[in-house]
Write a protein that holds these residues in place. Structure first.
Motif, short mmCIF file in Angstrom:
data_model
loop_
_atom_site.label_atom_id
_atom_site.label_comp_id
_atom_site.label_asym_id
_atom_site.label_seq_id
_atom_site.Cartn_x
_atom_site.Cartn_y
_atom_site.Cartn_z
N LYS A 46 38.60 56.14 23.85
CA LYS A 46 38.40 57.32 24.97
C LYS A 46 37.86 56.74 26.34
O LYS A 46 38.57 57.15 27.26
N LEU A 47 37.27 55.82 26.15
CA LEU A 47 36.94 55.26 27.70
C LEU A 47 37.93 54.54 28.36
O LEU A 47 37.84 54.53 29.44
N GLU A 58 40.34 56.76 30.20
CA GLU A 58 39.73 57.18 31.41
C GLU A 58 39.70 55.98 32.46
O GLU A 58 39.29 56.32 33.51
N LYS A 59 40.19 54.85 32.18
CA LYS A 59 40.13 53.88 33.06
C LYS A 59 41.42 53.20 33.26
O LYS A 59 41.78 51.93 33.63
N GLN A 75 41.39 56.06 37.04
CA GLN A 75 40.46 55.14 37.71
C GLN A 75 40.42 55.59 39.36
O GLN A 75 39.36 55.46 39.85
N TYR A 87 38.81 58.69 39.78
CA TYR A 87 37.37 58.45 39.62
C TYR A 87 36.79 58.22 40.83
O TYR A 87 35.63 58.41 41.21
N LYS A 114 33.44 63.06 36.32
CA LYS A 114 34.02 62.06 35.46
C LYS A 114 32.80 60.68 35.11
O LYS A 114 32.94 60.19 34.05
N ARG A 115 32.07 60.85 36.24
CA ARG A 115 30.99 59.83 35.92
C ARG A 115 29.97 60.15 34.81
O ARG A 115 29.75 59.48 34.06
N ARG A 172 31.85 59.35 31.61
CA ARG A 172 31.89 58.18 31.14
C ARG A 172 30.49 57.92 30.65
O ARG A 172 30.30 56.98 29.81
N GLU A 173 29.46 58.32 31.35
CA GLU A 173 28.25 58.05 30.88
C GLU A 173 28.13 58.35 29.39
O GLU A 173 27.26 57.84 28.57
N VAL A 195 30.01 58.85 27.21
CA VAL A 195 30.98 57.97 26.01
C VAL A 195 30.40 56.79 25.96
O VAL A 195 30.38 56.27 24.64
N ILE A 196 30.09 56.05 27.16
CA ILE A 196 29.27 54.98 27.01
C ILE A 196 27.95 55.01 26.21
O ILE A 196 27.85 54.06 25.16
#
Length: 266
Positions: free
Chosen positions: A32-33, A36-37, A42, A45, A63-64, A67-68, A70-71
């Motif tokens: 998933k991450l 998003e990249k 990107q 983003y 989006k940030r 991502r946070e 997901v991480i």
């Protein structure tokens, strides 16, 4: 003793299932991450990141935040997979100590049964994750490719890519022979008085040295090599490797135990 050892094997299998589940969730969150990249997302983003900076915090880059999250989930699943893997190894050690106190026959049977459990997860759990990424000016870190492979998954990939001989060799020596050997050692511990028992152990002693560590190392290297070569920027070992390595060690110990057990029968 048998009910207790059986219960310990069941608990070990449960921990192994949890480790496998968490490893798969880590794989999914990583995918998933990665999605998003890619280049377009990107770039989007980074554009929103600049807007967030220029707005002095009045505009929130969703989006940030995504991502946070997901991480954070990714790190949780990774740590949980490792934790349950440690539980499996702890239960494996307890099974070994308990069965050894009960005698070589118990050690051989329950050792082989435990080996069968860790072999299963060693074959199906993710073995290695390979990420290919590149730093682009103004856009940042872009992921070009991501792959997560299990041992059986690498065999399938090799077969599909046309490396049929190598795929069959790994399938034979890292899957079929270990599985047959483990089941045979369990059978030997049950019918150790039979004249067939000595022949089975002798046969696997001959081929065992060709079916374990050396081919395992080759299989691992092939997984690295099938990640599209020199562009690989990050490769991370997953729990499947620890399960398969545990199988290799346990199988060796059980083979020695079966051999010693049959010598005493003589």
């Amino acid at each position: 003793m048998i009910p207790l050892l059986s219960l310990m094997v069941i608990i070990m299998g449960y921990f192994g299932l949890q480790a496998y589940s968490q490893a798969k969730k880590y794989e999914q969150s990583t995918q998933k991450l990665v999605m998003e990249k890619d280049v377009s997302k990107q770039a989007e983003y980074q554009a929103k990141a600049w807007v967030e900076k220029l707005s002095l915090g009045y505009y929130a880059n969703e989006k940030r935040v995504l991502r946070e999250e997901v991480i954070s989930a990714q790190e949780l699943h990774r740590s949980e997979a490792k934790r349950y893997t440690l539980y499996v190894m702890g239960m494996l050690a307890m099974i070994f100590m308990g069965s050894l106190m009960a005698g070589l026959r118990f050690f051989t049977f329950f050792g082989a049964l435990s080996a069968l459990v860790v072999l299963y997860f060693g074959l199906f759990a993710p073995l290695l994750t390979v990420t290919i990424h590149k730093e682009l000016e103004y856009i940042g870190d872009v992921v070009l490719s991501f792959e997560s492979k299990s041992l059986l998954g690498s065999v399938v990939k090799l077969w599909e890519s046309g490396d049929i001989a190598i795929a069959l060799a790994i399938l034979l020596f890292s899957v079929l022979i270990p599985l047959t050997k483990t089941l045979s050692l369990m059978f030997v511990s049950v019918v150790m008085e039979s004249r067939f028992a000595h022949g089975i152990v002798k046969f696997f002693k001959v081929i065992g040295k060709w079916s374990m560590l050396d081919v395992f190392v080759v299989a691992t290297l092939l997984v690295y090599m099938t990640g599209n070569g020199s562009d690989v920027s990050h490769a991370e070992v997953q729990v499947g490797l620890y399960f398969f390595l545990a199988y290799v060690i346990v199988s060796m110990l059980v083979s020695l135990s079966a051999d010693k057990m049959l010598e005493r029968v003589k």
